[in-house]
Design an enzyme around this catalytic site. Sequence first.
Site, PDB file in Angstrom:
ATOM      1  N   GLY A  39      23.652  -1.575   7.202  1.00 33.03           N
ATOM      2  CA  GLY A  39      22.581  -1.394   6.225  1.00 33.03           C
ATOM      3  C   GLY A  39      21.181  -1.613   6.754  1.00 33.03           C
ATOM      4  O   GLY A  39      20.209  -1.280   6.090  1.00 33.03           O
ATOM      5  N   THR A  41      17.538  -3.177   8.094  1.00 32.78           N
ATOM      6  CA  THR A  41      16.509  -3.996   7.432  1.00 32.78           C
ATOM      7  C   THR A  41      16.531  -3.793   5.930  1.00 32.78           C
ATOM      8  O   THR A  41      16.519  -4.747   5.153  1.00 32.78           O
ATOM      9  CB  THR A  41      15.113  -3.633   7.980  1.00 32.78           C
ATOM     10  N   LYS A  51      13.785  -6.404  -4.047  1.00 37.29           N
ATOM     11  CA  LYS A  51      13.858  -5.926  -5.440  1.00 37.29           C
ATOM     12  C   LYS A  51      14.674  -6.886  -6.307  1.00 37.29           C
ATOM     13  O   LYS A  51      14.379  -7.077  -7.487  1.00 37.29           O
ATOM     14  CB  LYS A  51      14.480  -4.521  -5.512  1.00 37.29           C
ATOM     15  N   GLY A 144      15.171   1.569  13.810  1.00 31.52           N
ATOM     16  CA  GLY A 144      14.302   0.960  12.810  1.00 31.52           C
ATOM     17  C   GLY A 144      13.102   0.222  13.333  1.00 31.52           C
ATOM     18  O   GLY A 144      12.530   0.573  14.377  1.00 31.52           O
ATOM     19  N   ALA A 320      12.480   3.932   3.712  1.00 36.61           N
ATOM     20  CA  ALA A 320      13.928   4.151   3.779  1.00 36.61           C
ATOM     21  C   ALA A 320      14.295   5.578   3.395  1.00 36.61           C
ATOM     22  O   ALA A 320      15.137   6.217   4.038  1.00 36.61           O
ATOM     23  CB  ALA A 320      14.644   3.161   2.862  1.00 36.61           C
ATOM     24  N   HIS A 444      10.045  11.569 -26.682  1.00 39.06           N
ATOM     25  CA  HIS A 444       9.142  10.580 -27.277  1.00 39.06           C
ATOM     26  C   HIS A 444       9.968   9.496 -27.957  1.00 39.06           C
ATOM     27  O   HIS A 444      10.927   9.808 -28.671  1.00 39.06           O
ATOM     28  CB  HIS A 444       8.237  11.259 -28.314  1.00 39.06           C
TER      29      HIS A 444
END
Length: 466
Positions: A39, A41, A51, A144, A320, A444
């Site tokens: 996976g 960094t 996140k 990376g 990413a 809406h």
Amino acid sequence: MNSYDVAIIGSGPGGYVAAIRCAQLGLKTAIIEKYSTLGGTCLNVGCIPSKALLDSSHHYEDAVKHFEEHGIDIPGDIKVNLKQMIARKQSVVDQTTGGIDFLMKKNNIDVFQGLGSFKDETHIIISGEKETEIEAKNTIIATGSKPSSLPFISTDKERVITSTEALKLKEIPKHLIVIGGGVIGLELGQVYKRLGAEVSVIEYMDRIIPTMDSGLSKELNKVLKKQKFKINISHKVKSVERKGDEVIVKADNKKGEEVEFKGDYCLVSVGRRPYTDGLNAEAAGVKLNDKGQVEVNEHLQTSVKNIYAIGDVIKGAMLAHKAEEEGVFVAETIAGQKPHIDYNLIPGVVYTWPEVAAVGQTEEQLKEAGIEYKVGQFPMRALGRSRASMDLDGFVKILADKTTDEILGFHMVGARAADLIAEAVVAMEYRASAEDISRMSHAHPTFAEAIKEAALAATDDRALHV
């Protein structure tokens, strides 16, 4: 010796996506990762864990500041359990990296753990628990990047830290000094600000998020100051010194006067550098430029025709999703297809709250290019959905060609901007005009209505709700 059609060095979003696409195209594929989890960094110490902490800290801030207004009363003190918050973050990382393990098995991709180094242009030595050599007709370098620093800063990873350490602190800082007002510094700064830290941001340029449209910088600056961030722009840091549990940062302001900042933690977030340590690129004849990036042509081929490079290790934005697109691009190129990437349509996002997102050209770029354009802008606070959720800050701005009405740039600050920007990318991929979007129905009440209203504003200034 095992032989492969494609070997990929590095298992971040660029590398693992390239591996999956290669396997889908019938190519015998291997992926090499120096760390114990896949996976890169992004999944381990970047996008995903940051996140997770942003979401957890946002929940805490809502509970402390907004629940009462919503009619939710919680008896007693609401407290932060930082240990649990960090543990939840790690569980998110573990689930996500475990998902990559599953995808490698599902697609019959051989995974090698160890440092991948070129022996020559078709052979790679993998130094792990034991040394292994493999042969590859084609190789994709996806190694990376690592956090950058400044020459005079020594990051001890205890008090003077990078983003990696900021994701696993054992205490909430009393005063976090953030060097660098870009994406990483502001996101992690907001995590700890919500949890109770004082946060001072020191930025060398004359505005935060300096690579984005200046209107976004101005709006985010206003919002962060309202959140009690201390923002110091046009400041040149010249020394960082640790004395026990205190960090002292000295900088010159735009008048040339020396100013001093004292805190218990200092986050150095001045960007990232391409990572090629141990790759032994020269053994394969792969050339690096003076910035340490792997040089590539328009097909993402290096100076050696069967070796490609993608993601943070080459030129361009260190994102990413840019690496993912490049991974697919190279896989399809190796398979004989003719893919394309429009780098103008790679969106950029800052995951603060409100979020910031953009794609296409900024006003500064259009002015510099001498392109005549018109602006349609709509404030988020004019939306019913924004009032319902109490997310009033921000706006959507559309830049369209003055003559043809083709959309040239989308810039937004607001709730869920990171998700809304996808509509902008689709519109621009199909070369939509502002009027095209203005005539499309948007549900809406939604935050997305701000896009339609901004398009109306760009079309003869006829927004409906301002």
